[in-house]
Design an enzyme around this catalytic site. Structure first.
Site, PDB file in Angstrom:
ATOM      1  N   HIS A 271       2.372   4.509  -2.993  1.00 27.06           N
ATOM      2  CA  HIS A 271       2.476   5.972  -2.880  1.00 27.06           C
ATOM      3  C   HIS A 271       3.848   6.452  -3.352  1.00 27.06           C
ATOM      4  O   HIS A 271       3.961   7.505  -3.983  1.00 27.06           O
ATOM      5  CB  HIS A 271       2.260   6.408  -1.430  1.00 27.06           C
ATOM      6  CG  HIS A 271       0.865   6.243  -0.920  1.00 27.06           C
ATOM      7  ND1 HIS A 271      -0.226   6.757  -1.575  1.00 27.06           N
ATOM      8  CD2 HIS A 271       0.380   5.623   0.179  1.00 27.06           C
ATOM      9  CE1 HIS A 271      -1.323   6.459  -0.887  1.00 27.06           C
ATOM     10  NE2 HIS A 271      -0.980   5.776   0.164  1.00 27.06           N
TER      11      HIS A 271
ATOM     12  N   HIS B  65       0.835  -1.212   0.000  1.00 28.85           N
ATOM     13  CA  HIS B  65       0.000   0.000   0.000  1.00 28.85           C
ATOM     14  C   HIS B  65       0.864   1.255   0.000  1.00 28.85           C
ATOM     15  O   HIS B  65       0.664   2.173  -0.807  1.00 28.85           O
ATOM     16  CB  HIS B  65      -0.907  -0.029   1.235  1.00 28.85           C
ATOM     17  CG  HIS B  65      -1.760   1.184   1.425  1.00 28.85           C
ATOM     18  ND1 HIS B  65      -3.113   1.195   1.191  1.00 28.85           N
ATOM     19  CD2 HIS B  65      -1.458   2.446   1.822  1.00 28.85           C
ATOM     20  CE1 HIS B  65      -3.594   2.391   1.433  1.00 28.85           C
ATOM     21  NE2 HIS B  65      -2.606   3.178   1.831  1.00 28.85           N
ATOM     22  N   GLU B  66       1.854   1.268   0.912  1.00 29.39           N
ATOM     23  CA  GLU B  66       2.649   2.484   1.056  1.00 29.39           C
ATOM     24  C   GLU B  66       3.647   2.647  -0.079  1.00 29.39           C
ATOM     25  O   GLU B  66       3.920   3.770  -0.520  1.00 29.39           O
ATOM     26  CB  GLU B  66       3.363   2.466   2.405  1.00 29.39           C
ATOM     27  CG  GLU B  66       3.715   3.853   2.928  1.00 29.39           C
ATOM     28  CD  GLU B  66       2.487   4.743   3.078  1.00 29.39           C
ATOM     29  OE1 GLU B  66       2.627   5.965   2.857  1.00 29.39           O
ATOM     30  OE2 GLU B  66       1.399   4.223   3.378  1.00 29.39           O
TER      31      GLU B  66
END
Length: 370
Positions: free
Chosen positions: A70, A66-67
């Protein structure tokens, strides 16, 4: 919040908050000791334990994925990410290289939930295929839980509360609509405080109805929303109070410099211990070429300090944060990077005239914020 460095991914430092460890243990324990044995009886205890650990570890991998999404979205938009910090519901990426536009902010923020949705859909699809094939055992159950957890990560991160992704997306939309990033931040903080208060109330109702664990969890989530909203509002109010404060008002003038080829041992004996400062610029021919701090020299083993130069351990010249005496503190603050550990060198006409730290700025904020 306390966090520890665990490594790097794609050149980005990864830190993990203590809340991640707590949630990993909770997930593994709840699944292994209660949920899986109750729903899928008949397996050995070690199978349930292994299944709980597998789900918890894949949950952690989902947070990382998820991170990292980014990170790639930010790099694609032309920004650099020096550090990501994982915590129980997602993470925070330290993006440098300028202020994102509303469009860039929305794209970077949306990347994480989209990836979590895709991962959740992948596990959910695999579980559905197994059930269609007639398998309703533990493997299908584990896949189902992995789908639920990743979809839950996506859903929670879309809640419009900063620093969650949903709060950043709402901020980008309000910024685009109003043209006022400060006002957008204050609105997001107001929304977060309102939602958090409602969630706390729901958690208290659950506690009164006898649902102890779930009620406490919901109330803690609401508390996080309210606390995060307060932090965001304090941050933007602090920046407003610093908008007219020049760097010259907060810097330490004429900082003492150290030759870059000085050994770590000499530095400790003749500079750090006798001067009372925790960081020194390195200068060569009057030009700053790095910055060394107590934290950096501590990482050098005692037996190597005599033959290790400061140049080898310092924040290098191309990663220094430079400013001028006339720049406002509010403009400087977002540019303080991880390499220089919250410090910037103040230059005037190619001459080093001062050094400013995040602690200097914090003291100024405390004096100016009611």
């Amino acid at each position: 919040m306390a966090s520890a460095r665990v490594g790097t991914i794609a050149g980005v430092q990864v830190r993990v908050n203590w809340s991640v460890l707590v949630l990993v243990l909770v997930i593994a324990g709840v699944l292994a000791e209660g949920t899986l044995p109750d729903v899928y009886p008949g397996y050995a205890n070690w199978v349930y334990d292994a299944s709980g650990v597998i789900v918890a570890l894949i949950f952690l991998a989902g947070l990382v994925t998820h991170e990292v999404s980014h990170v790639f979205a930010a790099k694609r938009a032309g920004f650099e990410v020096r550090q990501i910090t994982l915590w129980a519901l997602g993470g925070v990426a330290n993006i440098t290289g300028g202020t994102p536009s509303p469009r860039a902010e929305a794209r970077i923020s949306a990347a994480g939930p989209l990836v979590s949705l895709a991962v959740g859909a992948l596990f959910g699809g695999a579980a559905a295929l197994l059930r269609l094939a007639g398998s309703t055992g533990l493997v299908a159950g584990v896949l189902t839980w992995l789908a639920v957890i990743n979809l839950g990560i996506a859903a929670l991160n879309l809640v419009p509360v900063a620093p969650l992704d949903g709060g950043r997306i709402l901020h980008a939309a309000l910024w685009k609509y109003r043209g006022d990033p400060t006002g957008a931040t204050l609105t997001v903080a107001w929304v977060g405080r309102g939602l958090g208060t409602v969630v706390i109330a729901l958690g208290l109702v659950e506690l009164l109805r006898g649902f102890g664990f779930s009620g406490l969890w919901v109330a803690l989530l609401g508390w996080f929303m309210v606390a995060s909203a307060g932090i965001e509002e304090y941050r933007i109010r602090s920046l407003e109070s610093l908008s007219e404060v020049p760097v010259s008002d907060v810097m330490t003038p004429k900082p003492e410099t150290v030759p870059p080829d000085t050994s770590v041992a000499d530095f400790l004996d003749h500079y750090l211990m006798r001067r009372g400062y925790s960081a020194f610029p390195l200068a060569e021919d009057g030009r700053p070429v790095g910055l060394v701090s107590l934290d950096r020299v501590r990482q050098v083993p005692p037996e190597r300090r005599g033959d290790t130069s400061l140049r080898e351990v310092a924040c290098p010249e191309d990663q220094l944060t430079l400013t001028t005496p006339d720049e406002s503190v509010s403009e400087l603050l977002p540019r303080l990077n991880e390499c220089a550990e919250g410090r910037a060198l103040v230059m005037r006409d190619n001459d080093l005239v001062g050094i400013v730290s995040s602690r200097d700025i914090s003291r100024t904020i405390q004096r100016r914020t009611p």
